[in-house]
Design a protein around this motif. Structure first.
Motif, PDB file in Angstrom:
ATOM      1  N   PRO A 117       0.843  -1.194   0.000  1.00  0.00           N
ATOM      2  CA  PRO A 117       0.000   0.000   0.000  1.00  0.00           C
ATOM      3  C   PRO A 117       0.883   1.249   0.000  1.00  0.00           C
ATOM      4  CG  PRO A 117      -0.549  -1.473   1.825  1.00  0.00           C
ATOM      5  CD  PRO A 117       0.662  -2.016   1.164  1.00  0.00           C
ATOM      6  N   SER A 118       0.387   2.293  -0.666  1.00  0.00           N
ATOM      7  CA  SER A 118       1.189   3.509  -0.835  1.00  0.00           C
ATOM      8  C   SER A 118       1.693   4.050   0.484  1.00  0.00           C
ATOM      9  CB  SER A 118       0.360   4.573  -1.515  1.00  0.00           C
ATOM     10  OG  SER A 118      -0.147   4.055  -2.689  1.00  0.00           O
ATOM     11  N   GLN A 119       0.820   3.963   1.483  1.00  0.00           N
ATOM     12  CA  GLN A 119       1.218   4.512   2.767  1.00  0.00           C
ATOM     13  C   GLN A 119       2.450   3.783   3.298  1.00  0.00           C
ATOM     14  OE1 GLN A 119      -0.280   7.218   3.517  1.00  0.00           O
ATOM     15  NE2 GLN A 119       1.351   7.404   5.005  1.00  0.00           N
ATOM     16  N   ALA A 120       2.480   2.484   3.023  1.00  0.00           N
ATOM     17  CA  ALA A 120       3.629   1.700   3.474  1.00  0.00           C
ATOM     18  C   ALA A 120       4.883   2.139   2.728  1.00  0.00           C
ATOM     19  CB  ALA A 120       3.370   0.220   3.243  1.00  0.00           C
ATOM     20  N   LYS A 121       4.703   2.521   1.446  1.00  0.00           N
ATOM     21  CA  LYS A 121       5.859   2.976   0.669  1.00  0.00           C
ATOM     22  C   LYS A 121       6.410   4.266   1.283  1.00  0.00           C
ATOM     23  CE  LYS A 121       3.704   1.952  -3.435  1.00  0.00           C
ATOM     24  NZ  LYS A 121       3.337   2.514  -4.716  1.00  0.00           N
ATOM     25  N   HIS A 122       5.478   5.097   1.660  1.00  0.00           N
ATOM     26  CA  HIS A 122       5.847   6.371   2.291  1.00  0.00           C
ATOM     27  C   HIS A 122       6.679   6.083   3.546  1.00  0.00           C
ATOM     28  CE1 HIS A 122       5.099  10.250   4.264  1.00  0.00           C
ATOM     29  NE2 HIS A 122       4.710   9.568   5.309  1.00  0.00           N
ATOM     30  N   HIS A 123       6.247   5.094   4.307  1.00  0.00           N
ATOM     31  CA  HIS A 123       6.970   4.718   5.523  1.00  0.00           C
ATOM     32  C   HIS A 123       8.326   4.144   5.180  1.00  0.00           C
ATOM     33  CE1 HIS A 123       3.992   4.768   9.001  1.00  0.00           C
ATOM     34  NE2 HIS A 123       3.542   5.548   8.041  1.00  0.00           N
ATOM     35  N   MET A 124       8.309   3.265   4.146  1.00  0.00           N
ATOM     36  CA  MET A 124       9.541   2.586   3.769  1.00  0.00           C
ATOM     37  C   MET A 124      10.605   3.623   3.406  1.00  0.00           C
ATOM     38  SD  MET A 124       9.694  -0.500   1.124  1.00  0.00           S
ATOM     39  CE  MET A 124       9.771   0.420  -0.389  1.00  0.00           C
ATOM     40  N   GLU A 125      10.154   4.594   2.610  1.00  0.00           N
ATOM     41  CA  GLU A 125      11.083   5.643   2.175  1.00  0.00           C
ATOM     42  C   GLU A 125      11.716   6.331   3.383  1.00  0.00           C
ATOM     43  OE1 GLU A 125      10.770  10.142   0.495  1.00  0.00           O
ATOM     44  OE2 GLU A 125       9.165   9.125   1.530  1.00  0.00           O
ATOM     45  N   ARG A 126      10.877   6.702   4.331  1.00  0.00           N
ATOM     46  CA  ARG A 126      11.399   7.427   5.476  1.00  0.00           C
ATOM     47  C   ARG A 126      12.252   6.541   6.373  1.00  0.00           C
ATOM     48  NH1 ARG A 126       8.167  10.312   3.120  1.00  0.00           N
ATOM     49  NH2 ARG A 126       8.176  12.578   3.347  1.00  0.00           N
ATOM     50  N   LYS A 127      11.819   5.290   6.503  1.00  0.00           N
ATOM     51  CA  LYS A 127      12.601   4.373   7.351  1.00  0.00           C
ATOM     52  C   LYS A 127      13.997   4.208   6.770  1.00  0.00           C
ATOM     53  CE  LYS A 127       9.787   2.001  10.452  1.00  0.00           C
ATOM     54  NZ  LYS A 127       8.531   1.319  10.465  1.00  0.00           N
ATOM     55  N   GLU A 128      14.063   4.106   5.447  1.00  0.00           N
ATOM     56  CA  GLU A 128      15.379   3.929   4.812  1.00  0.00           C
ATOM     57  C   GLU A 128      16.233   5.161   5.022  1.00  0.00           C
ATOM     58  OE1 GLU A 128      15.595   2.238   1.077  1.00  0.00           O
ATOM     59  OE2 GLU A 128      14.461   0.496   1.728  1.00  0.00           O
ATOM     60  N   LYS A 131      21.917  16.488  11.501  1.00  0.00           N
ATOM     61  CA  LYS A 131      21.451  15.139  11.154  1.00  0.00           C
ATOM     62  C   LYS A 131      20.409  14.679  12.171  1.00  0.00           C
ATOM     63  CE  LYS A 131      24.406  14.453   7.774  1.00  0.00           C
ATOM     64  NZ  LYS A 131      23.987  14.543   6.416  1.00  0.00           N
ATOM     65  N   GLU A 132      20.679  15.000  13.429  1.00  0.00           N
ATOM     66  CA  GLU A 132      19.732  14.585  14.476  1.00  0.00           C
ATOM     67  C   GLU A 132      18.368  15.235  14.237  1.00  0.00           C
ATOM     68  OE1 GLU A 132      22.776  13.757  18.178  1.00  0.00           O
ATOM     69  OE2 GLU A 132      21.752  15.691  18.022  1.00  0.00           O
ATOM     70  N   SER A 133      18.406  16.535  13.842  1.00  0.00           N
ATOM     71  CA  SER A 133      17.108  17.201  13.652  1.00  0.00           C
ATOM     72  C   SER A 133      16.421  16.667  12.390  1.00  0.00           C
ATOM     73  CB  SER A 133      17.263  18.719  13.669  1.00  0.00           C
ATOM     74  OG  SER A 133      17.203  19.251  12.392  1.00  0.00           O
ATOM     75  N   ASP A 134      17.216  16.341  11.329  1.00  0.00           N
ATOM     76  CA  ASP A 134      16.618  15.699  10.137  1.00  0.00           C
ATOM     77  C   ASP A 134      15.942  14.392  10.531  1.00  0.00           C
ATOM     78  OD1 ASP A 134      17.537  17.673   8.594  1.00  0.00           O
ATOM     79  OD2 ASP A 134      19.060  16.508   7.521  1.00  0.00           O
ATOM     80  N   ARG A 135      16.627  13.658  11.391  1.00  0.00           N
ATOM     81  CA  ARG A 135      16.112  12.353  11.790  1.00  0.00           C
ATOM     82  C   ARG A 135      14.802  12.510  12.562  1.00  0.00           C
ATOM     83  NH1 ARG A 135      15.609   8.192  15.051  1.00  0.00           N
ATOM     84  NH2 ARG A 135      16.532   6.196  14.466  1.00  0.00           N
ATOM     85  N   LYS A 136      14.801  13.499  13.461  1.00  0.00           N
ATOM     86  CA  LYS A 136      13.615  13.751  14.278  1.00  0.00           C
ATOM     87  C   LYS A 136      12.428  14.096  13.370  1.00  0.00           C
ATOM     88  CE  LYS A 136      12.799  15.971  18.630  1.00  0.00           C
ATOM     89  NZ  LYS A 136      13.155  17.108  19.426  1.00  0.00           N
ATOM     90  N   LYS A 137      12.727  14.951  12.361  1.00  0.00           N
ATOM     91  CA  LYS A 137      11.666  15.356  11.430  1.00  0.00           C
ATOM     92  C   LYS A 137      11.109  14.140  10.696  1.00  0.00           C
ATOM     93  CE  LYS A 137      12.042  18.972   8.438  1.00  0.00           C
ATOM     94  NZ  LYS A 137      12.982  19.895   7.796  1.00  0.00           N
ATOM     95  N   LEU A 138      12.035  13.280  10.244  1.00  0.00           N
ATOM     96  CA  LEU A 138      11.596  12.075   9.523  1.00  0.00           C
ATOM     97  C   LEU A 138      10.772  11.164  10.423  1.00  0.00           C
ATOM     98  CD1 LEU A 138      14.812  11.304   7.507  1.00  0.00           C
ATOM     99  CD2 LEU A 138      12.572  11.759   6.540  1.00  0.00           C
ATOM    100  N   GLU A 139      11.220  11.052  11.666  1.00  0.00           N
ATOM    101  CA  GLU A 139      10.473  10.226  12.630  1.00  0.00           C
ATOM    102  C   GLU A 139       9.044  10.747  12.741  1.00  0.00           C
ATOM    103  OE1 GLU A 139      10.746   7.659  14.524  1.00  0.00           O
ATOM    104  OE2 GLU A 139      12.853   7.171  14.851  1.00  0.00           O
ATOM    105  N   ASN A 140       8.929  12.074  12.824  1.00  0.00           N
ATOM    106  CA  ASN A 140       7.598  12.692  12.889  1.00  0.00           C
ATOM    107  C   ASN A 140       6.812  12.388  11.637  1.00  0.00           C
ATOM    108  OD1 ASN A 140       7.563  13.873  15.331  1.00  0.00           O
ATOM    109  ND2 ASN A 140       8.413  15.811  14.635  1.00  0.00           N
TER     110      ASN A 140
END
Ligand code: MAN
Length: 506
Positions: free
Chosen positions: A185-196, A369-378
Motif C-alpha cells: 500500500p502507498s502509505q507503506a511505501k511512504h513509511h519505507m522511504e522514510r525508514k530507509e 542530522k539529528e534534527s533531520d532524523r527527528k523530522k523524519l520520525e515525525n
C-alpha cells in the motif's frame, strides 16, 4: 452535447424519467403542476392518492383537496401539502409548495405557477439556465484542473520515493518493484522511504559521532599546551601590572609625604588647593579633616591622623588621584593594555582554534542530522493519503489574513493565529490526523493554547477540491473552536461526483 454542459440535476431527472415513466404514459398530457415521475398516477380513469385512496380523474386539480397527501391538486393551491412542478425548460425543473400557485409572485422561471392572470411572469429560464451552465462549466473546469494538479503532485511524490528507494544497492529491483506495485500500500511505501532515510542517517550519525570524539580528543590535546602557555604569560603580565600599580601608589604617597616620614598628615595635604571643597574659598583644615575621616565618625583616629601607605592606598588614593590627576607627582593607577601573546603562544592558540572549529563544525553537522532524523520520525506518522496526494503539503504552510489576525495553517504540524496589531502568535492546535470516515476532507488540530476560562483551542480544517492549496476562510463558531475552510487539489476526484441529494428540490 458535452456531458459537463448538461446540469447534473437535469441529467439525474432525465435518467429518472427514462426509468420510471412507462412507455404508455404521455408527459404532454400531464395535469398542470404534476411532476413527470407521477405520470403513471394520471394514466388511468381514476386517480390513486399516494396512500392508495382512489378518486375520479375529474377531481384532479378541481380546486378541492381530496387526497390527504395533497397529490390530487398539483396545479392549484387547494392542498396545503401539495407540490407544483415547474418544467422550467432551458433551466432546471423545480418542485415547490403548491400554496405558491397564483399567489401573485413569480416562482417558476417559466412563469407557469402564475396562470390566473393576476400577474404576467416573463420566462427567464433560458437566461438563468445559460448562467447556471456557465457557472457549472467554470466549476467543472476548476475541478478538472484540480484533479490534474493532484495527479501531477502524486507522480512527483512517487518519483521522490523511487529515488530514495533506489539508493541502497541491495535488492534494487525488488525495491523498484515495490515502489511501483500495488502490492505494498502507498502509505507503506511512504513509511519505507522514510525508514530507509532514517537508517541511512543513523549510519552517518554513527560515523559523525566517532569523528566528533576524535576531534574532541584533538581539541583537548591542542588546548592543554595553549592553556598552560597562556597561564604563564597572563600571570607574568599580572605580576608586572601589580608592580606598576604599587609603584604608582608609592610614588604618589612619596610625593604627598613632604617630610618623607612614611606617613601623611593633615598639614601635608593642606598644601594642595585641589583638595578644596569650595574652589573659591580654597582648601581648609575642615576639608582635609573630612577627607581623612574615612569612617565618617566625626573624629580622626590615629590611623586617620597619621596615614600609612597601606591606609592611603585603600582609602584615599582613588579620590586624590581623581581630583589631582593633572598634577606632576600624582600617578593614577596604570591601565596599560595587555600586550599581544608572543609568537609561540599565538601558534598554540591558532592550533587550538583550528581544533575547536573542527570539533564545533562536526558537532553542528551531527545536530543537523539529528534534527533531520527527528523530522523524519515525525513524518513517519503522517497520513499523506493512499496515493501520496498530501505528501506535497509536508512542511508547507498556508496563510490567510482577516481583519484582526493572520492565520497560518502548517499541514501535519499546527495552526496559529497572530494578531495583526502585533504580539505573539497563539497556537490554535497541533496536527491530530484526518477525521475518520471523512475521506481525508476534514483534518483535526487539537490541544492548542488554553482559552481563558475555557477549553484548549482546537481547529478543524475542511478541505474541498480546488486548483491550488488555498485557505478560504476561518470562523470561530464556538469560542476557541475554529473552523478553517481550505481548497486543495489533494481532495479532487477524477470525475464530477453526481450527488442527487445535494440537488434535492424542496
Ligand atoms: C483571543 C483569540 C480569540 C479568542 C479569544 C478567547 O482573543 O484567540 O479567537 O476567542 O482569545 O479569549
Amino acid at each position: 452535447m458535452k456531458l459537463e454542459l448538461m446540469s447534473v440535476t437535469t441529467l439525474v431527472l432525465l435518467l429518472a424519467v427514462a426509468v420510471v415513466v412507462p412507455a404508455t404514459a404521455s408527459l404532454d398530457h400531464l395535469p398542470r403542476g404534476a411532476a413527470p415521475k407521477d405520470a403513471p398516477h394520471f394514466a388511468g380513469d381514476a386517480f390513486a392518492c399516494d396512500n392508495g385512496k382512489s378518486i375520479p380523474m375529474e377531481s384532479v386539480n378541481d380546486e378541492f383537496c381530496d387526497c390527504d397527501d395533497g397529490s390530487d391538486e398539483p396545479g392549484t393551491s387547494a392542498c396545503a401539502n401539495g407540490h407544483f412542478y415547474c418544467t422550467n425548460e432551458g433551466h432546471e425543473p423545480a418542485l415547490m409548495v403548491s400554496g405558491r400557485v397564483n399567489d401573485g409572485l413569480c416562482d417558476c422561471c417559466d412563469g407557469s405557477d402564475e396562470y390566473s392572470g393576476l400577474v404576467a411572469c416573463p420566462n427567464t429560464c433560458e437566461e438563468l439556465g445559460r448562467a447556471a451552465r456557465e457557472a457549472a462549466e467554470r466549476e467543472a473546469q476548476l475541478q478538472r484542473e484540480g484533479f490534474a494538479t493532484r495527479v501531477r503532485l502524486e507522480n512527483q511524490a512517487k518519483q521522490e520515493i523511487q529515488v530514495s528507494v533506489i539508493q541502497p544497492s541491495c535488492c534494487y529491483f525488488f525495491r523498484v518493484f515495490l515502489a511501483h506495485s500495488r502490492v505494498v500500500p502507498s502509505q507503506a511505501k511512504h513509511h519505507m522511504e522514510r525508514k530507509e532515510r532514517i537508517a541511512a542517517l543513523d549510519k552517518e550519525m554513527e560515523s559523525l559521532e566517532r569523528r566528533v570524539q576524535e576531534l574532541e580528543a584533538a581539541k583537548t590535546e591542542a588546548e592543554t599546551p595553549e592553556a598552560a602557555a597562556k597561564e604563564v604569560f597572563d600571570k607574568d603580565w599580572e605580576a608586572t601590572m601589580q608592580a606598576r600599580r604599587s609603584e604608582a601608589h608609592a610614588n604618589t604617597f612619596d610625593f604627598l609625604d613632604v617630610n618623607n616620614d612614611q606617613s601623611l598628615t593633615a598639614e601635608e595635604l593642606l598644601l594642595h588647593p585641589e583638595l578644596a571643597n569650595d574652589e573659591q574659598q580654597g582648601v581648609t583644615m575642615k576639608d582635609i579633616e573630612a577627607l581623612l575621616d574615612v569612617d565618617d565618625d566625626g573624629s580622626l583616629s590615629e590611623a586617620e591622623q597619621s596615614v600609612s601607605l597601606d591606609h592611603f592606598k585603600e582609602h584615599l588614593y582613588s579620590h586624590i588621584t581623581k581630583v589631582m590627576a593633572d598634577k606632576d607627582g600624582v600617578h593614577p593607577e596604570p591601565s596599560d593594555p595587555k600586550p599581544e601573546y608572543d609568537e609561540d603562544i599565538k601558534t598554540l592558540i591558532a592550533n587550538a582554534d583550528a581544533a575547536r572549529t573542527a570539533h564545533r563544525e562536526a558537532e553542528s553537522q551531527k545536530r543537523l542530522k539529528e534534527s533531520d532524523r527527528k523530522k523524519l520520525e515525525n513524518e513517519l506518522n503522517y497520513d499523506t493519503g493512499d496515493s501520496h496526494e498530501f505528501a506535497h503539503m509536508i512542511n508547507q504552510c498556508y496563510e490567510l489574513e482577516d481583519r484582526e489576525y493572520k492565520y497560518k495553517l502548517c499541514m501535519f504540524d499546527k495552526v496559529t493565529q497572530e494578531p495583526k496589531a502585533g504580539g505573539r502568535a497563539t497556537k490554535l492546535g497541533k496536527w491530530n490526523g484526518f477525521v475518520e470516515g471523512s475521506d481525508r476532507t476534514r483534518a483535526k488540530f487539537d490541544d492548542g493554547e488554553k482559552c481563558w476560562n475555557g477549553p484548549n483551542r482546537s481547529c478543524e480544517v475542511q478541505l474541498s477540491c480546488g486548483a491550488e492549496n488555498k485557505v478560504l476562510d476561518v470562523a470561530e463558531p464556538n469560542r476557541c473552536e475554529y473552523v478553517m475552510r481550505m481548497e486543495s487539489p489533494a481532495v479532487c476526484k477524477p470525475f464530477l461526483a453526481i450527488d442527487p441529494a445535494a440537488h434535492d428540490e424542496l
